[in-house]
Design an enzyme around this catalytic site. Structure first.
Site, mmCIF file in Angstrom:
data_model
loop_
_atom_site.group_PDB
_atom_site.id
_atom_site.type_symbol
_atom_site.label_atom_id
_atom_site.label_comp_id
_atom_site.label_asym_id
_atom_site.label_seq_id
_atom_site.Cartn_x
_atom_site.Cartn_y
_atom_site.Cartn_z
ATOM 1 N N ARG A 122 0.850 -1.173 0.000
ATOM 2 C CA ARG A 122 0.000 0.000 0.000
ATOM 3 C C ARG A 122 0.891 1.231 0.000
ATOM 4 O O ARG A 122 2.090 1.141 0.272
ATOM 5 C CB ARG A 122 -0.924 0.026 1.224
ATOM 6 C CG ARG A 122 -0.208 0.210 2.561
ATOM 7 C CD ARG A 122 -1.194 0.226 3.708
ATOM 8 N NE ARG A 122 -0.548 0.411 4.998
ATOM 9 C CZ ARG A 122 -0.249 1.593 5.543
ATOM 10 N NH1 ARG A 122 -0.549 2.704 4.873
ATOM 11 N NH2 ARG A 122 0.326 1.686 6.723
ATOM 12 N N ASN A 141 5.675 6.572 -2.340
ATOM 13 C CA ASN A 141 6.718 5.948 -3.163
ATOM 14 C C ASN A 141 7.869 5.392 -2.336
ATOM 15 O O ASN A 141 8.993 5.283 -2.816
ATOM 16 C CB ASN A 141 7.251 6.957 -4.197
ATOM 17 C CG ASN A 141 6.155 7.523 -5.075
ATOM 18 O OD1 ASN A 141 5.324 6.776 -5.601
ATOM 19 N ND2 ASN A 141 6.129 8.838 -5.218
ATOM 20 N N ARG A 142 7.570 5.060 -1.094
ATOM 21 C CA ARG A 142 8.560 4.515 -0.151
ATOM 22 C C ARG A 142 9.667 5.517 0.175
ATOM 23 O O ARG A 142 10.731 5.134 0.666
ATOM 24 C CB ARG A 142 9.176 3.202 -0.666
ATOM 25 C CG ARG A 142 8.172 2.072 -0.865
ATOM 26 C CD ARG A 142 7.464 1.721 0.433
ATOM 27 N NE ARG A 142 6.661 0.524 0.344
ATOM 28 C CZ ARG A 142 5.355 0.505 0.034
ATOM 29 N NH1 ARG A 142 4.736 1.656 -0.238
ATOM 30 N NH2 ARG A 142 4.675 -0.617 0.006
ATOM 31 N N LEU A 143 9.424 6.796 -0.077
ATOM 32 C CA LEU A 143 10.398 7.833 0.287
ATOM 33 C C LEU A 143 10.055 8.331 1.682
ATOM 34 O O LEU A 143 9.594 9.456 1.884
ATOM 35 C CB LEU A 143 10.370 8.965 -0.746
ATOM 36 C CG LEU A 143 10.742 8.558 -2.176
ATOM 37 C CD1 LEU A 143 10.648 9.742 -3.123
ATOM 38 C CD2 LEU A 143 12.151 7.954 -2.211
#
Length: 212
Positions: free
Chosen positions: A8, A189-191
């Site tokens: 997610r 965005n997993r940042l």
């Protein structure tokens, strides 16, 4: 169950250096208050990681029962596995998994025992049945059955009927004195945003951003 396909996005917001106060205690207090407002079932639940004499790490959930500028306090049986681990290696780590807010806090530090006076004051604030359970349970030791445990509880209830339940000599508290505390906020965005406070020799805190 294709677990590798579960994913997610993290979209609840970010964390910026300009938002951070000078000390991690202030930031922790803010996030703890927000976790309480978010109605977490156990906002004070934290995972305590210890290591035994053979280097084997272990983890368990305990409840935060005190927090101030010195550190994070919890209570336990002093003969438990965790207590034996900490007697060998006082370096521990705590994790607060506030996942619904897409946050986690990791504490790195060293445990110190709290005073018997402080442990006594907390113990006497506990519900009676919790006090009796502390006496009844030989924590981490083998036990033959649930029935044996319940019988021990009934025995303690009879023994202390009409009396003030004293603090067991084998029960007390620890304070995790932090040397570093990391705050993690999920990002798109997993940042993710990660900031770690490190305690300097002069007693001040150095803040650095970490790559996600």
């Amino acid at each position: 169950m294709e677990i590798d396909q579960w994913r997610r996005e993290y979209q609840l917001g970010g964390l910026r250096r300009s938002e951070l106060p000078p000390t991690p205690q202030e930031q922790f207090s803010k996030w703890l208050e927000e976790a309480v407002k978010a109605e977490f079932v156990d906002a004070s639940a934290m995972c305590l990681a210890t290591t035994n004499a053979e280097g084997q790490p272990s983890q368990r959930i305990v409840l935060l029962k005190g927090f101030d500028d010195k550190g994070f306090v919890f209570y336990t049986n002093l003969h438990s596995d965790k207590a034996r681990d900490m007697a060998v290696n006082p370096q521990v780590s705590l994790l607060f998994p506030w996942t619904r807010l897409e946050r986690q806090v990791i504490v790195y530090g060293k445990v110190e025992p709290v005073s018997r006076e402080r442990a006594e004051a907390y113990f006497q604030s506990r519900p009676l049945d919790s006090q009796l359970a502390a006496w009844a349970s030989h924590q981490s030791q083998p036990i033959s059955s649930r029935e044996e445990l319940e019988q021990r509880f009934e025995n303690e209830k009879t023994r202390f009927a009409g009396k003030t339940v004293p603090l067991p000599e084998f029960w007390g508290g620890y304070c995790v004195v932090p040397s570093a505390i990391e705050f993690w906020q999920g990002g798109a965005n997993r940042l993710h945003d990660r900031f770690i406070y490190r305690l300097e020799e002069n007693g001040s805190w150095k803040i650095e951003r970490r790559a996600p």
